[in-house]
Design a protein around this motif. Structure first.
Motif, mmCIF file in Angstrom:
data_model
loop_
_atom_site.group_PDB
_atom_site.id
_atom_site.type_symbol
_atom_site.label_atom_id
_atom_site.label_comp_id
_atom_site.label_asym_id
_atom_site.label_seq_id
_atom_site.Cartn_x
_atom_site.Cartn_y
_atom_site.Cartn_z
ATOM 1 N N ASP A 30 0.775 -1.285 0.126
ATOM 2 C CA ASP A 30 0.077 -0.006 -0.069
ATOM 3 C C ASP A 30 0.830 1.422 0.137
ATOM 4 O OD1 ASP A 30 -2.413 -1.093 -0.027
ATOM 5 O OD2 ASP A 30 -2.900 -1.047 1.842
ATOM 6 N N SER A 31 2.124 1.161 0.797
ATOM 7 C CA SER A 31 2.891 2.524 0.837
ATOM 8 C C SER A 31 3.491 2.623 -0.500
ATOM 9 C CB SER A 31 3.874 2.312 1.824
ATOM 10 O OG SER A 31 4.978 1.281 1.410
ATOM 11 N N ILE A 32 3.951 1.649 -1.487
ATOM 12 C CA ILE A 32 4.169 2.137 -2.704
ATOM 13 C C ILE A 32 3.215 2.271 -3.763
ATOM 14 C CG2 ILE A 32 5.263 0.683 -4.874
ATOM 15 C CD1 ILE A 32 6.367 -1.286 -3.019
ATOM 16 N N LYS A 51 2.660 5.848 -2.696
ATOM 17 C CA LYS A 51 3.593 7.043 -3.251
ATOM 18 C C LYS A 51 3.329 7.505 -4.801
ATOM 19 C CE LYS A 51 8.691 6.994 -3.435
ATOM 20 N NZ LYS A 51 8.940 8.297 -2.865
ATOM 21 N N ILE A 52 3.170 6.342 -5.332
ATOM 22 C CA ILE A 52 2.969 6.575 -6.813
ATOM 23 C C ILE A 52 1.587 7.384 -7.075
ATOM 24 C CG2 ILE A 52 2.474 5.456 -9.040
ATOM 25 C CD1 ILE A 52 3.970 2.883 -8.146
ATOM 26 N N CYS A 53 0.542 7.058 -6.400
ATOM 27 C CA CYS A 53 -0.682 7.588 -6.541
ATOM 28 C C CYS A 53 -0.398 9.263 -6.139
ATOM 29 C CB CYS A 53 -1.678 6.914 -5.966
ATOM 30 S SG CYS A 53 -2.153 5.632 -6.658
ATOM 31 N N THR A 54 -0.060 9.602 -5.042
ATOM 32 C CA THR A 54 0.170 10.743 -4.323
ATOM 33 C C THR A 54 1.126 11.706 -5.462
ATOM 34 O OG1 THR A 54 -0.148 9.952 -2.254
ATOM 35 C CG2 THR A 54 0.786 12.288 -2.469
ATOM 36 N N ALA A 55 1.994 11.254 -5.780
ATOM 37 C CA ALA A 55 2.975 11.990 -6.681
ATOM 38 C C ALA A 55 2.152 12.385 -8.002
ATOM 39 C CB ALA A 55 4.338 11.404 -6.949
ATOM 40 N N LEU A 61 -9.444 5.262 -5.292
ATOM 41 C CA LEU A 61 -9.890 4.560 -6.483
ATOM 42 C C LEU A 61 -9.114 3.467 -7.264
ATOM 43 C CD1 LEU A 61 -10.555 7.855 -8.724
ATOM 44 C CD2 LEU A 61 -12.301 6.490 -7.160
ATOM 45 N N ILE A 62 -8.066 3.057 -6.557
ATOM 46 C CA ILE A 62 -7.161 2.073 -6.687
ATOM 47 C C ILE A 62 -7.335 1.098 -5.634
ATOM 48 C CG2 ILE A 62 -4.969 1.562 -7.146
ATOM 49 C CD1 ILE A 62 -5.902 3.321 -9.241
ATOM 50 N N LYS A 63 -7.903 -0.098 -5.843
ATOM 51 C CA LYS A 63 -8.377 -1.271 -4.940
ATOM 52 C C LYS A 63 -7.319 -2.352 -5.197
ATOM 53 C CE LYS A 63 -12.987 0.356 -5.625
ATOM 54 N NZ LYS A 63 -12.659 1.120 -6.814
ATOM 55 N N TYR A 71 4.663 8.332 -14.306
ATOM 56 C CA TYR A 71 4.287 8.139 -12.897
ATOM 57 C C TYR A 71 5.377 7.913 -11.985
ATOM 58 C CZ TYR A 71 -0.898 7.285 -14.122
ATOM 59 O OH TYR A 71 -2.031 7.402 -14.545
ATOM 60 N N LEU A 72 6.427 6.994 -12.580
ATOM 61 C CA LEU A 72 7.868 6.539 -11.636
ATOM 62 C C LEU A 72 8.516 7.596 -11.284
ATOM 63 C CD1 LEU A 72 8.072 3.177 -13.348
ATOM 64 C CD2 LEU A 72 7.472 3.477 -10.986
ATOM 65 N N ALA A 73 8.858 8.404 -12.462
ATOM 66 C CA ALA A 73 9.483 9.627 -12.444
ATOM 67 C C ALA A 73 9.069 10.704 -11.471
ATOM 68 C CB ALA A 73 9.829 10.394 -13.812
ATOM 69 N N ASN A 74 7.782 10.814 -11.626
ATOM 70 C CA ASN A 74 6.970 11.921 -10.687
ATOM 71 C C ASN A 74 7.182 11.468 -9.170
ATOM 72 O OD1 ASN A 74 6.383 13.658 -12.736
ATOM 73 N ND2 ASN A 74 4.391 12.867 -12.959
ATOM 74 N N ALA A 75 7.374 10.223 -9.196
ATOM 75 C CA ALA A 75 7.341 9.701 -7.568
ATOM 76 C C ALA A 75 8.782 9.528 -7.208
ATOM 77 C CB ALA A 75 6.588 8.430 -7.475
ATOM 78 N N LYS A 76 9.681 9.772 -8.176
ATOM 79 C CA LYS A 76 11.175 9.706 -8.088
ATOM 80 C C LYS A 76 11.576 8.212 -7.720
ATOM 81 C CE LYS A 76 11.681 14.437 -5.910
ATOM 82 N NZ LYS A 76 12.082 15.116 -7.037
ATOM 83 N N ILE A 77 11.038 7.334 -8.714
ATOM 84 C CA ILE A 77 11.467 6.142 -8.480
ATOM 85 C C ILE A 77 11.877 5.716 -9.688
ATOM 86 C CG2 ILE A 77 10.485 3.729 -8.369
ATOM 87 C CD1 ILE A 77 8.024 4.656 -6.790
ATOM 88 N N LYS A 78 13.053 5.256 -10.014
ATOM 89 C CA LYS A 78 13.695 5.010 -11.106
ATOM 90 C C LYS A 78 13.108 4.133 -12.040
ATOM 91 C CE LYS A 78 18.420 3.599 -12.357
ATOM 92 N NZ LYS A 78 19.989 3.297 -12.307
#
Length: 266
Positions: free
Chosen positions: A70-72, A75-79, A86-88, A192-199
Motif C-alpha cells: 500500500d505504501s508503494i 507513493k505513486i498515486c500521491t505524486a 480509486l485504486i483497490k 508516474y515513476l519519475a514523478n514519484a522519484k522512482i527509477k
C-alpha cells in the motif's frame, strides 16, 4: 476601416452559427446517458469479477505485507494526483508471476511476481504500469473490444450467466492488450515513476528478465501473455526514461524489502 470591422463582425456571427449547427448534430443527452450506463456497468463488473477471484484465490492478509505494498501504491498515486481510494489493491498467495487490473480500479497482484522482483523499484514499475491501465480506461476498452458492450451490460444486470462471467474474467488474466494500449501504459508508467522519484529503468530490467531465455519465458508465461513484446517495450522504457532528469529515491529500505520477501516466503 468600417468595412473591415463589419467584415470581422459578420465572420464572427458566421462562425458562431456554424459552431452551433455542428454541435446541434450531436445527441448530447444520448452521449451522457451512454457514459452513465458505461460507468455503472464498469462499477458492477468490477464487483462481479472481484467476487470471482476472491472466492477462488487465497488472499494475503498479513498486515506488514499489505501495508508495505500500500505504501508503494500510495507513493505513486500521491505524486501523480491519483485518488488512492480509486485504486483497490488485492494481494494473493499464488506462485504465478502475474498482476492485472479489473474494471472499476481493482488491481490484483500475486506473490509469485512480488518474489520475482529483485528490488522494490522493479515491483513499483509493475504497479505503475497496472495503475496506468486503470487510469487510461484500458480495462474496459479491452473488454468492449473482445466481448462487446451489450454483452457486458447484460452481465452487469445479471443476465450473463456465471460461466460467461468466468470466461470473460480469463480474458483479463491471459489475453494481451493492443500494442498501442500497452505502449501508452508503459509511457504513462514512466511518468508516474519519475514523478514519484522512482527509477523507471528498473521496470525495463524486469521486462528484460522476463524475456531472458526460453526457460524463463515459461516461468513468466502468465504476465508475458498479457504483456507481450517485452524486449521491445523494455527498450522503449529505457529511451523514454533517459529524458527524465530527476534524482531518484529508494522506494523501501533494504530491511523492509527483505522482511517483505521473508513474509511472502512463509
Amino acid at each position: 476601416m468600417m468595412i473591415k470591422l463589419i467584415s470581422k463582425g459578420l465572420l464572427l456571427i458566421f462562425l458562431f452559427f456554424l459552431t452551433w449547427l455542428v454541435l446541434a448534430q450531436f445527441d448530447w443527452m444520448h452521449i451522457f446517458k451512454v457514459k452513465k450506463v458505461t460507468d455503472q456497468t464498469e462499477e458492477k463488473l468490477g464487483e462481479l469479477y472481484w467476487d470471482i477471484f476472491k472466492r477462488s484465490e487465497k488472499e494475503i492478509t498479513d498486515p506488514f505485507v499489505v501495508s508495505t505494498i500500500d505504501s508503494i501504491v500510495h507513493k505513486i498515486c500521491t505524486a501523480n494526483g491519483i485518488d488512492t481510494n480509486l485504486i483497490k489493491v488485492h494481494l494473493f498467495d499464488k506462485a504465478e508471476v502475474n498482476a492485472f487490473a479489473l474494471p472499476n480500479g481493482h488491481l490484483l497482484l500475486y506473490s509469485g511476481l512480488m518474489l520475482e522482483a529483485d528490488n522494490p523499484e522493479e515491483l513499483s514499475g509493475v504497479l505503475a504500469h497496472e495503475i496506468a491501465h486503470i487510469q487510461l480506461n484500458h480495462v474496459m476498452k479491452k473488454l468492449v473490444k473482445e466481448v462487446g458492450l451489450s454483452v457486458l451490460i447484460s452481465m452487469a444486470t445479471g443476465n450473463g450467466g456465471a460461466e460467461i462471467m468466468k470466461e470473460t474474467a480469463k480474458l483479463l488474466t491471459s489475453s494481451a492488450y493492443d500494442r498501442s494500449l500497452e505502449k501508452e501504459a508503459d509511457i504513462k508508467a514512466i511518468d508516474y515513476l519519475a514523478n514519484a522519484k522512482i527509477k523507471p529503468e528498473a521496470f525495463a530490467d524486469f521486462l528484460y528478465k522476463l524475456s531472458a531465455d526460453e526457460h524463463d519465458a515459461m516461468k513468466y508465461l502468465a504476465w508475458i501473455n498479457t504483456h507481450p513484446e517485452t524486449k521491445e517495450r523494455a527498450a522503449t522504457i529505457i529511451a523514454h526514461s533517459s529524458n527524465k532528469l530527476t534524482t531518484y529515491e529508494p522506494v523501501l529500505s533494504a530491511a523492509t524489502w527483505e522482511k517483505l520477501k521473508e513474509q511472502l516466503r512463509e
